[in-house]
Design a protein around this motif. Structure first.
Motif, PDB file in Angstrom:
ATOM      1  N   LEU A 205      17.358   5.004  -0.534  1.00 41.41           N
ATOM      2  CA  LEU A 205      16.968   6.236   0.147  1.00 41.41           C
ATOM      3  C   LEU A 205      16.316   7.199  -0.842  1.00 41.41           C
ATOM      4  CD1 LEU A 205      16.887   7.913   2.689  1.00 41.41           C
ATOM      5  CD2 LEU A 205      19.200   8.716   2.180  1.00 41.41           C
ATOM      6  N   GLY A 206      16.852   7.280  -2.058  1.00 38.46           N
ATOM      7  CA  GLY A 206      16.252   8.143  -3.070  1.00 38.46           C
ATOM      8  C   GLY A 206      14.859   7.692  -3.454  1.00 38.46           C
ATOM      9  N   THR A 207      14.658   6.369  -3.559  1.00 34.58           N
ATOM     10  CA  THR A 207      13.344   5.841  -3.919  1.00 34.58           C
ATOM     11  C   THR A 207      12.325   6.133  -2.829  1.00 34.58           C
ATOM     12  OG1 THR A 207      14.355   4.067  -5.226  1.00 34.58           O
ATOM     13  CG2 THR A 207      12.071   3.750  -4.507  1.00 34.58           C
ATOM     14  N   ILE A 208      12.702   5.872  -1.580  1.00 33.93           N
ATOM     15  CA  ILE A 208      11.777   6.117  -0.468  1.00 33.93           C
ATOM     16  C   ILE A 208      11.470   7.605  -0.347  1.00 33.93           C
ATOM     17  CG2 ILE A 208      11.547   5.986   2.043  1.00 33.93           C
ATOM     18  CD1 ILE A 208      13.193   3.429   1.948  1.00 33.93           C
ATOM     19  N   ARG A 209      12.496   8.420  -0.563  1.00 32.24           N
ATOM     20  CA  ARG A 209      12.306   9.871  -0.453  1.00 32.24           C
ATOM     21  C   ARG A 209      11.267  10.371  -1.464  1.00 32.24           C
ATOM     22  NH1 ARG A 209      13.992  14.310  -2.920  1.00 32.24           N
ATOM     23  NH2 ARG A 209      14.393  16.205  -1.682  1.00 32.24           N
TER      24      ARG A 209
ATOM     25  N   VAL B 124      15.269   5.426   9.064  1.00 31.86           N
ATOM     26  CA  VAL B 124      15.574   4.963   7.711  1.00 31.86           C
ATOM     27  C   VAL B 124      16.695   5.803   7.095  1.00 31.86           C
ATOM     28  CG1 VAL B 124      14.668   4.796   5.364  1.00 31.86           C
ATOM     29  CG2 VAL B 124      13.320   3.949   7.290  1.00 31.86           C
ATOM     30  N   ALA B 125      16.596   7.127   7.220  1.00 29.04           N
ATOM     31  CA  ALA B 125      17.613   8.000   6.642  1.00 29.04           C
ATOM     32  C   ALA B 125      18.971   7.753   7.271  1.00 29.04           C
ATOM     33  CB  ALA B 125      17.208   9.465   6.840  1.00 29.04           C
ATOM     34  N   ALA B 126      19.011   7.574   8.587  1.00 21.47           N
ATOM     35  CA  ALA B 126      20.284   7.327   9.260  1.00 21.47           C
ATOM     36  C   ALA B 126      20.868   5.972   8.869  1.00 21.47           C
ATOM     37  CB  ALA B 126      20.101   7.406  10.775  1.00 21.47           C
TER      38      ALA B 126
ATOM     39  N   PRO C 264       0.847  -1.198   0.000  1.00 19.71           N
ATOM     40  CA  PRO C 264       0.000   0.000   0.000  1.00 19.71           C
ATOM     41  C   PRO C 264       0.879   1.244   0.000  1.00 19.71           C
ATOM     42  CG  PRO C 264      -0.431  -1.461   1.889  1.00 19.71           C
ATOM     43  CD  PRO C 264       0.879  -1.834   1.287  1.00 19.71           C
ATOM     44  N   PRO C 265       0.258   2.409   0.016  1.00 25.23           N
ATOM     45  CA  PRO C 265       1.064   3.627   0.095  1.00 25.23           C
ATOM     46  C   PRO C 265       1.963   3.609   1.329  1.00 25.23           C
ATOM     47  CG  PRO C 265      -1.214   4.149  -0.429  1.00 25.23           C
ATOM     48  CD  PRO C 265      -1.179   2.690  -0.107  1.00 25.23           C
ATOM     49  N   LEU C 266       3.196   4.070   1.159  1.00 28.09           N
ATOM     50  CA  LEU C 266       4.174   4.046   2.236  1.00 28.09           C
ATOM     51  C   LEU C 266       3.768   5.017   3.341  1.00 28.09           C
ATOM     52  CD1 LEU C 266       6.923   2.863   3.083  1.00 28.09           C
ATOM     53  CD2 LEU C 266       7.990   4.872   2.031  1.00 28.09           C
ATOM     54  N   LEU C 267       3.662   4.507   4.562  1.00 24.96           N
ATOM     55  CA  LEU C 267       3.306   5.337   5.704  1.00 24.96           C
ATOM     56  C   LEU C 267       4.399   5.212   6.759  1.00 24.96           C
ATOM     57  CD1 LEU C 267      -0.510   4.635   6.182  1.00 24.96           C
ATOM     58  CD2 LEU C 267       0.576   6.647   5.169  1.00 24.96           C
ATOM     59  N   LEU C 268       5.095   6.307   7.028  1.00 25.70           N
ATOM     60  CA  LEU C 268       6.141   6.335   8.042  1.00 25.70           C
ATOM     61  C   LEU C 268       5.918   7.555   8.929  1.00 25.70           C
ATOM     62  CD1 LEU C 268       9.291   5.643   5.820  1.00 25.70           C
ATOM     63  CD2 LEU C 268       8.135   3.997   7.293  1.00 25.70           C
TER      64      LEU C 268
ATOM     65  N   ARG D 113       6.200  17.002   3.853  1.00 29.84           N
ATOM     66  CA  ARG D 113       6.603  17.252   5.243  1.00 29.84           C
ATOM     67  C   ARG D 113       7.634  16.232   5.702  1.00 29.84           C
ATOM     68  NH1 ARG D 113       5.127  15.128  10.032  1.00 29.84           N
ATOM     69  NH2 ARG D 113       3.535  13.834   9.019  1.00 29.84           N
ATOM     70  N   LEU D 114       7.392  14.945   5.410  1.00 24.10           N
ATOM     71  CA  LEU D 114       8.337  13.913   5.822  1.00 24.10           C
ATOM     72  C   LEU D 114       9.607  13.955   4.984  1.00 24.10           C
ATOM     73  CD1 LEU D 114       6.020  10.850   6.557  1.00 24.10           C
ATOM     74  CD2 LEU D 114       7.099  12.421   8.167  1.00 24.10           C
ATOM     75  N   ARG D 115       9.495  14.360   3.715  1.00 22.29           N
ATOM     76  CA  ARG D 115      10.690  14.485   2.884  1.00 22.29           C
ATOM     77  C   ARG D 115      11.629  15.538   3.459  1.00 22.29           C
ATOM     78  NH1 ARG D 115       8.610  16.191  -1.808  1.00 22.29           N
ATOM     79  NH2 ARG D 115       7.856  14.074  -2.223  1.00 22.29           N
TER      80      ARG D 115
END
Length: 329
Positions: free
Chosen positions: A107-111, A85-87, A73-77, A117-119
């Protein structure tokens, strides 16, 4: 905060709880989220509409759980998960694997699928991971890590070829019960029970070539001391059962404590006043300990034990001979 923002934050927290592999009774979720059981049921329905498969068991022992196997489903973090994740992905070069480029692409794909706001939150944590130059990493092939980790998880005997160090580069077949795959300081190690030697061993993963198929299943054992971190620390310091150095001694240095403490490592520094201090430290051997203590470039008095005093005398003879040979040239 707007009601939609409040709902979104609550859904993220609910989803985070449901991702824990257990059943969550509705009242427990309501208590954890600070909402009513009725709101929990509505939020579960919202997540189902987004594509999450959430199973519900009725009754006093029932509860909600997130099922595997649904389409993504749509990514929810939430913000903490974004930071983690970024670290983790930016720190990939410290792990000693061949996945640095893949981690950067991940990381680029998730971003790209994050809301703005989360980006922005992810972009706020940007750093470059630089491995320790004094201890070069030993990269391990991804397929080796996967094979070893799978054997650890399945509790199956691992058969592999093992290459020694530069002085012994022969590949020898080994059989072991794999218990823990550990990453530390850019290197990967397997803590295992060696079946041929009937003892615990620590293998470097970069020197392993797993064989297929794996062997039979085995019953897990407890590592000596019951803690893998302490066990590894003991092996790395040359001890068989404790995390202390095999050679440990005490000296008095004609230096103030504040000048010694930053360079004492895991040693213990005691201020004696008058520009002097007592240092208790350890090393692999008495000679190595004496040499490390000599680096402070100050007068030294040995408190003990006698082996350390003898090591200083041995080094003094060597240094004296080295100095005389240089003068004769």
């Amino acid at each position: 905060m707007s009601s939609s923002g409040t709902t979104t934050s609550r859904l993220l927290r609910l989803l985070s709880l449901l991702q824990t592999p257990r059943d969550w009774p509705g009242p427990v979720l309501a208590d954890r989220l600070g909402i009513s059981p009725r709101t929990v049921r509505r939020d579960v329905d919202r997540l189902r509409e987004m594509g999450y498969r959430i199973h519900a068991d009725r009754g006093s022992l029932g509860g909600y759980r997130l099922e595997a196997g649904a389409e993504l489903p749509p990514l929810l973090l939430d913000e903490d998960q974004v930071t983690a994740v970024a670290a983790a992905l930016q720190a990939a070069p410290l792990l000693g694997t061949q996945l640095d480029e893949a981690a950067a692409r991940s990381l680029g794909t998730i971003r790209r699928v994050m809301p703005p706001r989360l980006r922005r939150h992810a972009d706020a944590l940007t750093f470059r991971a630089v491995p320790d130059a004094t201890r070069p990493a030993a990269p391990v092939a991804t397929d080796v890590l996967v094979a070893v980790s799978a054997a650890v998880r399945a509790r199956e005997v691992l058969r592999f070829d093992y290459t020694g160090d530069a002085d012994d580069a022969a590949r020898r077949p080994r059989r072991a019960e794999p218990h823990h795959l550990v990453a530390t300081a850019g290197r990967w190690y397997l803590v295992a029970w060696d079946l041929d030697r009937a003892d615990w061993r620590v293998f470097r993963a970069d020197r392993m070539t797993p064989r297929v198929p794996t062997g039979p299943r085995f019953a897990p054992r407890d590592v000596p001391g019951g803690d893998v971190q302490r066990f590894l620390a003991a092996r790395f310091t040359g001890s068989t059962s404790t995390g202390t150095w095999p050679c440990r001694g005490t000296v008095v240095l004609d230096l103030p404590a504040h000048a010694v403490a930053p360079f004492a490592g895991d040693g213990v520094v005691e201020d004696l006043g008058g520009g002097r201090c007592r240092l208790t430290s350890g090393s692999w051997s008495w000679t190595a300990l004496a040499a490390s203590l000599g680096r402070f470039d100050a007068d030294v008095r040995v408190d003990g034990p006698p082996e350390l005093r003898e090591a200083f005398a041995r080094l003094a003879r060597r240094y004296d001979a080295a100095g005389r040979e240089d003068a004769d040239r």
